[in-house]
Write an enzyme that holds these catalytic residues in place. Sequence first.
Site: not given
Lengths: 390, 139
Positions: A293, A344
Site C-alpha cells: 500500500y 488510488y
Amino acid sequence: MRDQTCIVGTGTTAYGRRGDFYERGQVDQIREALDLALAESGLDRRDVDGFASYSVDANDPSLLAPALGIPNVNFSNLVFGGGGGGTCGAIANAAAAVIAGLAKVVMVYKVITQPPHMRFGAAYGSAQVAADPMSDFHRPYGLVSPVQFFALLFQRHMHRYGTTTRALAEVAVQTRAHARRNPKARRQEPMTIEDHQSSRFIAEPFRLFDCCQENDGGAVVLVTSAERARDLKAKPIYVMGGAQGGDSLWGQGLTSQNQPEDLYTSAGHRHLAKRLYEMAGVGPSDVDVALFYDHFSGMVLLQLEDYGFCKPGESGAFVENGGISWQGGRLPVNTHGGNLSEVYLLGMTHVVEACRQLRGESTSQVDGAEIALVTAGPSNLPTSSLLLRR
Amino acid sequence: MALSEELARIGPNATTRPFWEACLRRELRIQRCGSCGRFRHPPLPGCPHCGSAESEWPLVSGRGRIHSFTIVHHPALPFLAEAVPYNVVVVSLDDAPGARMISNLLDAEPGELRIDLPVEVWWDEAGPDVVLPCFRRAR
Ligand SMILES: [Zn+2]
C-alpha cells in the site's frame, strides 16, 4: 484458513479525476465493477450472498442488495478504521465467512468519489474530527493530513538510519515506470529521479511525487470456496492467509505519534507480518511479488522492513541497489503502478494486480510468479495484509 | 498566535480535562499510571502497559527534545494557506519518559529545526478558554 477459499473474479471501474463520478454516485460504480467481476468469474449476480467492506463505507447492504439484484443477504461485515487499512482484512473476513458457511459468495467492494467540499487529504481537519477529544492533541498544531503524520515517522527513520530522499525517488520512479506499461494507469508521463527530487515539498521530507493521487473509481473482488472455484471460469487465486489488527502499542500511533521507538520507525505492520507468514506457512523468501500500500512512497520502504525483505534501516540501500526493479530485482513491487501512479482506490487495485500477476496477466509480469503479498494501508490500528497463491 | 483559531477550538472530556485545565494554569501535567508508574500521552482511561485505571497527573518541567518534525508546505485546509510553511514537532519530554507531545516550535527559523534539539514548553493563548502548550528552544 489456508487455501480453503479463492478470489474468483475482480472488476475495476473506469477511473476518473477527483469528483468526476460524485454526481453519478457510488452504487452505480459498484454495479459496474461487480458486473466485470461476475463476467470474469462466470458467476451470476444471484450467486452473491455476502458483502464485505471497510473504511466507514456508506454503501450498506440495504442499499446495495436491491440495487444490484442480489436476492438474499447472508453475511455483511465492515472492518473498523478510516483509510485503506482494511482492504486485506475485508478479503480475510469474506474468506472466513465462506469457511464458516455463513455465505457462499462474498463480494468485497470499495468506491471512492470525492465531494466538491471535502478532500481526502484534509480528513483530519474535518468538523467530525474536531468533535473528537483525541484530535485536540494534534489538530490545533496544524497536523491534519495523512501526509504530515507519515512525514514525521519517515523523518525519524532518516535520522536513525541515514535513509535519504533518493530512496523515496527510487520508489516513485519505479512505480511510474510500471504505470506507463499499464494502459489503464492515470499517470503516464515519464518520471526521472531528478523530476522527483525537484518536485515541490508537501510536508518535508515528502514531495509531491511521494504522494498518492486523489481520484474517483471503484473495485469489486469476489471470494468463494476453493471447491466451487475449481469449476469457474477464471484461474482460481488461493487465499493462503489474511491477517488484520496490529500491535496495541501502535494503537493510534499515527495520529498520536507515541509508539515505542522501534515501532515509530516502522510501518506498524510487524505484528501482522509475523502472523501472516505463520498462517500461510511461508516466509519472505517465498514471495515473488509484493503489492505494498503506497499512499506515500516512504511507507513502501518501511513495509519492506516490516515484512522481512531487509533488516530495519536497510530499505533505502535495498531499493537503491535495484531490489524492487521489475527485471532482475529481488522483489518487484507495485507492478500496476500503485496508488502513486495507477489509481488510488484504497488498496483494492493492489488485490486486483496480485491476481493478475498470479494468472500471468500483468502488464509488468513477473516471470513464474506463484506467491504474492498484498498489504493494506499503514494507519492507526487495525490494518491488514494477505498472502495469495496461484 | 495559534496557527488558526478554528483548529484550536478544543473540546475536552472527562479523560482529557485534567490536562487542559492544568494548561490554563500554565502547568504541564502528564498522565502517569497509578499502578506501574509509566507515563502516557494523550490521556487514556486505562494504562496500555498494565491495564490499570488508576492514574495521577504529576507536574513536569516542560523540557524535552525534538523526536521528529515536519515542515508543512502544502495547506491541507484552505484557511492554512496564510500559515504555510509551518512546522509540526514531536517532543519527547525529559521527565516523562515514554510520553511524546505533538506541538509547534515557535522560535525556529527554517533550517534550524533538527531532531534532538533541546526545547522547553511555551504557553500560547490560542483563545479565551484555550492555552496551548507549544515549545521554544531551551534557554
Ligand atoms: Zn500501568
